[in-house]
Structure formats: structure tokens, C-alpha cells
Write an enzyme that holds these catalytic residues in place. Sequence first.
Site, short mmCIF file in Angstrom:
data_model
loop_
_atom_site.label_atom_id
_atom_site.label_comp_id
_atom_site.label_asym_id
_atom_site.label_seq_id
_atom_site.Cartn_x
_atom_site.Cartn_y
_atom_site.Cartn_z
N GLY A 57 0.78 -1.23 0.00
CA GLY A 57 0.00 0.00 0.00
C GLY A 57 0.81 1.28 0.00
O GLY A 57 0.38 2.29 -0.56
N ASP A 113 0.60 3.27 4.40
CA ASP A 113 -0.44 3.99 3.68
C ASP A 113 -1.50 4.57 4.60
O ASP A 113 -1.88 5.73 4.49
CB ASP A 113 -1.08 3.09 2.60
CG ASP A 113 -1.54 1.73 3.14
OD1 ASP A 113 -1.38 1.46 4.35
OD2 ASP A 113 -2.06 0.92 2.34
N ASP A 116 -5.26 2.38 10.67
CA ASP A 116 -6.64 1.99 10.96
C ASP A 116 -6.70 1.54 12.41
O ASP A 116 -6.88 2.35 13.31
CB ASP A 116 -7.07 0.92 9.96
CG ASP A 116 -8.55 0.57 10.06
OD1 ASP A 116 -9.30 1.38 10.63
OD2 ASP A 116 -8.95 -0.50 9.58
N PHE A 165 -14.09 2.88 3.62
CA PHE A 165 -13.05 2.09 2.96
C PHE A 165 -12.58 2.84 1.72
O PHE A 165 -13.35 3.10 0.81
CB PHE A 165 -13.57 0.70 2.59
CG PHE A 165 -12.46 -0.20 2.14
CD1 PHE A 165 -11.68 -0.88 3.06
CD2 PHE A 165 -12.17 -0.33 0.79
CE1 PHE A 165 -10.63 -1.69 2.65
CE2 PHE A 165 -11.12 -1.14 0.37
CZ PHE A 165 -10.35 -1.81 1.30
N ARG A 178 -5.06 0.53 -7.10
CA ARG A 178 -3.86 1.16 -6.53
C ARG A 178 -3.35 2.29 -7.41
O ARG A 178 -2.69 3.21 -6.94
CB ARG A 178 -2.73 0.14 -6.38
CG ARG A 178 -3.00 -0.96 -5.36
CD ARG A 178 -1.70 -1.72 -5.09
NE ARG A 178 -1.92 -3.02 -4.47
CZ ARG A 178 -2.07 -3.20 -3.14
NH1 ARG A 178 -2.06 -2.18 -2.33
NH2 ARG A 178 -2.23 -4.42 -2.66
P1 5GP Z 1 -4.06 -1.42 10.85
O1 5GP Z 1 -2.99 -2.42 11.14
O2 5GP Z 1 -3.72 0.00 11.28
O3 5GP Z 1 -5.42 -1.86 11.31
O4 5GP Z 1 -4.32 -1.45 9.31
C1 5GP Z 1 -3.48 -0.91 8.41
C2 5GP Z 1 -3.65 -1.65 7.11
O5 5GP Z 1 -5.02 -2.04 6.84
C3 5GP Z 1 -3.25 -0.73 6.01
O6 5GP Z 1 -1.87 -0.83 5.75
C4 5GP Z 1 -4.13 -1.20 4.88
O7 5GP Z 1 -3.46 -2.23 4.20
C5 5GP Z 1 -5.37 -1.76 5.52
N1 5GP Z 1 -6.50 -0.79 5.49
C6 5GP Z 1 -7.10 -0.21 6.55
N2 5GP Z 1 -8.08 0.63 6.17
C7 5GP Z 1 -8.12 0.58 4.82
C8 5GP Z 1 -8.94 1.24 3.81
O8 5GP Z 1 -9.82 2.07 4.06
N3 5GP Z 1 -8.66 0.93 2.52
C9 5GP Z 1 -7.69 0.04 2.16
N4 5GP Z 1 -7.51 -0.17 0.86
N5 5GP Z 1 -6.90 -0.59 3.08
C10 5GP Z 1 -7.12 -0.32 4.39
MG MG Z 2 -1.06 -2.13 4.18
#
Ligand code: 5GP
Ligand code: MG
Length: 188
Positions: A57, A113, A116, A165, A178
Site C-alpha cells: 500500500g 499507507d 486503521d 473504505f 492502486r
Molecule cells: P491497521 O494495522 O492499522 O489496522 O491497518 C493498516 C492496514 O489495513 C493498512 O496498511 C491497509 O493495508 C489496511 N486498510 C485499513 N483501512 C483501509 C482502507 O480504508 N482501505 C484500504 N484499501 N486498506 C485499508
Molecule cells: Mg497495508
Amino acid sequence: MALQRDFSTILIERDRVAQRVHELGHQITRDLREAGVNLDDPQAANSRVVIIAVLTGAMVFVADLIREMPVKLHIELVAVSSYPGTSVESKGVKMKTALPSDLGGAHVLLIDDILDSGQTLHTLVDLIGRQHPASLRTCVLLRKPGKAKIDIKPDYVGFDIPDEFVVGYGLDFDGLYRNFPGIAVLRR
Ligand code: 5GP
Ligand code: MG
């Protein structure tokens, strides 16, 4: 652009992304200089700068960001898989490639990227920290406020976005979108 038919809204247009990435690059460069990094001489004591980008990402973001940083720097890539919950692995994050092993004494900038739940950054910060870098900063293009289950505050955030999302500028849905140059919400 044909991709756009699949989007309900374009959250951030390409030009705004570019402007923000430009600002971030300059801010990070200034902060490195203020932290005592000799930006012209990576051989100088404590002056090795290593960018670590989380694949896939962060690919587009990091490619643009490093070109806004007039700094001698090394680039490393790591791949992780994340799981929606915490059930699969203890932290919900699994390394798919090994981290570089020579981060001791380096100024490390970890780039992802989107923040979350915070699991990805938290896990990587923990693992990198064990190598005792001179400094470790984190940078994300996007952050969904209030979503982080883990208390982690990135040093640099491009944009705070609503809890939707999003795809584009490196972020995918099922491997697609992407290459869209802005940030968009997928039509459901
Ligand atoms: P975390 O570990 O902070 O929960 O998630 C981070 C990863 O979840 C990001 O690197 C991404 O790959 C994925 N992710 C979280 N939210 C989104 C979103 O709204 N869109 C996309 N495409 N990926 C997301
Ligand atoms: Mg990611």
C-alpha cells in the site's frame, strides 16, 4: 477515467495529495536536520537515514515522498499481512519479509499507507525499536480518527479521513485501484 465509475466519491483529489506530500517531505527533512542528522554526509556519526516502506500500500506514497526529500537516504521495503481481528496471530500482523537487520544507530522513518487499528505500525515500531535506532519516526498518508485500538500516534499524518473504505494512491480493494492517482471511496 474508467476506474472512477466504481467510486461513490473522490475524497482527495490528486493535486491535494501532491501538495500534502510535498509539505510532508519538507517537514520531515527539516526535522531530520534539527535532530542533528548531517543530511549531506551519511558517513557522519549518527547520520544514516533509512526509510522503511510497508508494502504494498505505501508503494505510491513512498515513491512520491522520497522525491520531496533532498537527503541521502536508504530505502528498505517490508511486506506484512494484516488480519481484521486479533485471532490469527497474537497481534493480527504477520511479517512476510524480514526487517533489515542493520538499523542500530540509524534514523529510521517508517511509512505506511493508512492507520486503521494501529496494529501494523505498533508491531513494526516494536520490532524496529529492538535494534536501537538513533531515532524512529512514523508517517502515514491517511488516518481514520478514533479507530485505533492501540494507542499509537504517527509523527506525520497526511490526512485524517472519515471511517470509510478508501482506495487509490497505492491502496487497493482485492488488488485493484492502486493506480488511481487520488483517494476515493468505493461504491458498494
Ligand atoms: P491497521 O494495522 O492499522 O489496522 O491497518 C493498516 C492496514 O489495513 C493498512 O496498511 C491497509 O493495508 C489496511 N486498510 C485499513 N483501512 C483501509 C482502507 O480504508 N482501505 C484500504 N484499501 N486498506 C485499508
Ligand atoms: Mg497495508
